[in-house]
Design an enzyme around this catalytic site. Structure first.
Site, mmCIF file in Angstrom:
data_model
loop_
_atom_site.group_PDB
_atom_site.id
_atom_site.type_symbol
_atom_site.label_atom_id
_atom_site.label_comp_id
_atom_site.label_asym_id
_atom_site.label_seq_id
_atom_site.Cartn_x
_atom_site.Cartn_y
_atom_site.Cartn_z
ATOM 1 N N GLY A 14 0.770 -1.242 0.000
ATOM 2 C CA GLY A 14 0.000 0.000 0.000
ATOM 3 C C GLY A 14 0.797 1.286 0.000
ATOM 4 N N ASN A 16 1.325 3.141 -2.667
ATOM 5 C CA ASN A 16 0.548 4.086 -3.495
ATOM 6 C C ASN A 16 -0.677 4.595 -2.730
ATOM 7 O OD1 ASN A 16 1.615 4.551 -6.334
ATOM 8 N ND2 ASN A 16 1.860 2.324 -6.111
ATOM 9 N N HIS A 111 0.245 1.081 -13.135
ATOM 10 C CA HIS A 111 1.039 -0.074 -13.573
ATOM 11 C C HIS A 111 2.504 0.361 -13.708
ATOM 12 C CE1 HIS A 111 1.888 -3.896 -15.497
ATOM 13 N NE2 HIS A 111 2.620 -3.230 -16.367
ATOM 14 N N GLU A 174 8.957 5.464 -6.803
ATOM 15 C CA GLU A 174 8.985 6.906 -6.468
ATOM 16 C C GLU A 174 8.180 7.697 -7.498
ATOM 17 O OE1 GLU A 174 12.790 8.865 -5.968
ATOM 18 O OE2 GLU A 174 13.531 7.062 -4.948
ATOM 19 N N GLU A 176 5.743 6.488 -9.311
ATOM 20 C CA GLU A 176 4.328 6.146 -9.117
ATOM 21 C C GLU A 176 3.692 7.046 -8.067
ATOM 22 O OE1 GLU A 176 3.306 1.946 -8.693
ATOM 23 O OE2 GLU A 176 5.246 1.392 -9.520
HETATM 24 C C1 GAR Z 1 3.017 -0.982 -7.637
HETATM 25 O O1 GAR Z 1 4.313 -0.978 -8.181
HETATM 26 C C2 GAR Z 1 1.977 -1.038 -8.750
HETATM 27 O O2 GAR Z 1 2.348 -0.321 -9.890
HETATM 28 C C3 GAR Z 1 1.935 -2.520 -9.023
HETATM 29 O O3 GAR Z 1 1.981 -3.124 -7.754
HETATM 30 C C4 GAR Z 1 2.734 -2.290 -6.884
HETATM 31 C C5 GAR Z 1 1.942 -2.029 -5.642
HETATM 32 O O4 GAR Z 1 2.717 -1.389 -4.672
HETATM 33 N N1 GAR Z 1 0.753 -2.885 -9.750
HETATM 34 C C6 GAR Z 1 0.724 -3.796 -10.707
HETATM 35 O O5 GAR Z 1 1.692 -4.446 -11.035
HETATM 36 C C7 GAR Z 1 -0.633 -3.978 -11.353
HETATM 37 N N2 GAR Z 1 -0.514 -4.644 -12.619
HETATM 38 P P1 GAR Z 1 2.056 -0.721 -3.415
HETATM 39 O O6 GAR Z 1 1.168 -1.775 -2.764
HETATM 40 O O7 GAR Z 1 3.218 -0.363 -2.524
HETATM 41 O O8 GAR Z 1 1.280 0.475 -3.865
#
Ligand code: GAR
Length: 217
Positions: A14, A16, A111, A174, A176
């Protein structure tokens, strides 16, 4: 003005979600998180929601015999919380065409690649394997096909010759954390429309003046 009500759907750590929580902490930000949903009861991201005082709910897909029943429950939770925009943030379930249609143009995803390149999982390993010099991340509206849909925001990240997937993932992450709050702000402030399956952004942003060249000479 009323702030746009968000749901953030997670499956894991989590970060993001955290970036969105921090953006929403500013009273001038045009959105607020009405609900966090995790399909995993032990997702560390749930603690982030609790720490921020945001309502959080676990809807465990394994508790349902069919995807349809899981998604009906998810849909009901979102409607109950009067959610207006659903943000997938590391939500590791593929949503059905029914759900994608029901939330069409009100459902976005982040993504970790420059879509339409490198869809799916193990993105950073595939990027390094392919030898591309520039990767990045994408926030896009969700369509039924995986990692597909109108592109809203992208950021470019240079790939180093000696990168490994872990280090590259950290730098993309970062980016993202900057892109997701920006994408939500653009939608919430009414600057986004979809025209013929392409996103048109009006009035809010200037085109960046810089060009990223890797390696620099
Ligand atoms: C992130 O890097 C997101 O872009 C990726 O999962 C991670 C979640 O991180 N999503 C995908 O690959 C979807 N196809 P987070 O839980 O720390 O936000």
């Amino acid at each position: 003005m009323a702030r746009l009500k968000l749901a953030v759907l997670i499956s894991g750590r989590g970060t993001n979600l955290q970036a969105l929580i921090e953006a929403c902490a500013d009273s001038a930000y045009p959105a607020e998180i009405a609900l966090v949903v995790s399909n995993q009861g032990d997702a560390p991201g749930l603690q982030r929601a609790i720490a921020a005082g945001v309502p959080a709910q676990v809807i465990n897909h394994r508790a349902f015999a069919a995807k349809q029943a899981f998604e009906a429950m998810l849909d009901a939770a979102l409607r109950n919380a009067r959610v207006e925009l659903v943000c997938l943030a590391g939500f590791m379930r593929i949503l059905s065409p029914w759900f994608c249609e029901r939330w069409r143009d009100r459902l976005i995803n982040i993504h970790p690649s420059l879509l339409p390149a490198f869809k799916g999982l193990e993105t950073h390993a595939k990027v390094i394997e392919a030898g591309v010099r520039i990767t990045g991340c994408t926030v896009h509206f969700v369509r039924a096909a995986m990692d597909d849909g109108p592109i809203l925001v992208q950021a470019a990240v240079a790939v180093a010759s000696d990168d490994d997937p872990v280090r590259l993932a950290a730098r993309v992450l970062e980016a993202e954390h900057r892109c997701y709050p920006l994408a939500v702000r653009l939608i919430a402030s009414g600057h986004v429309r979809i025209d013929n399956e392409r996103v048109v952004i009006s009035g809010a942003v200037d085109a960046p003046a810089t060009v990223l060249i890797n390696p620099t000479a």
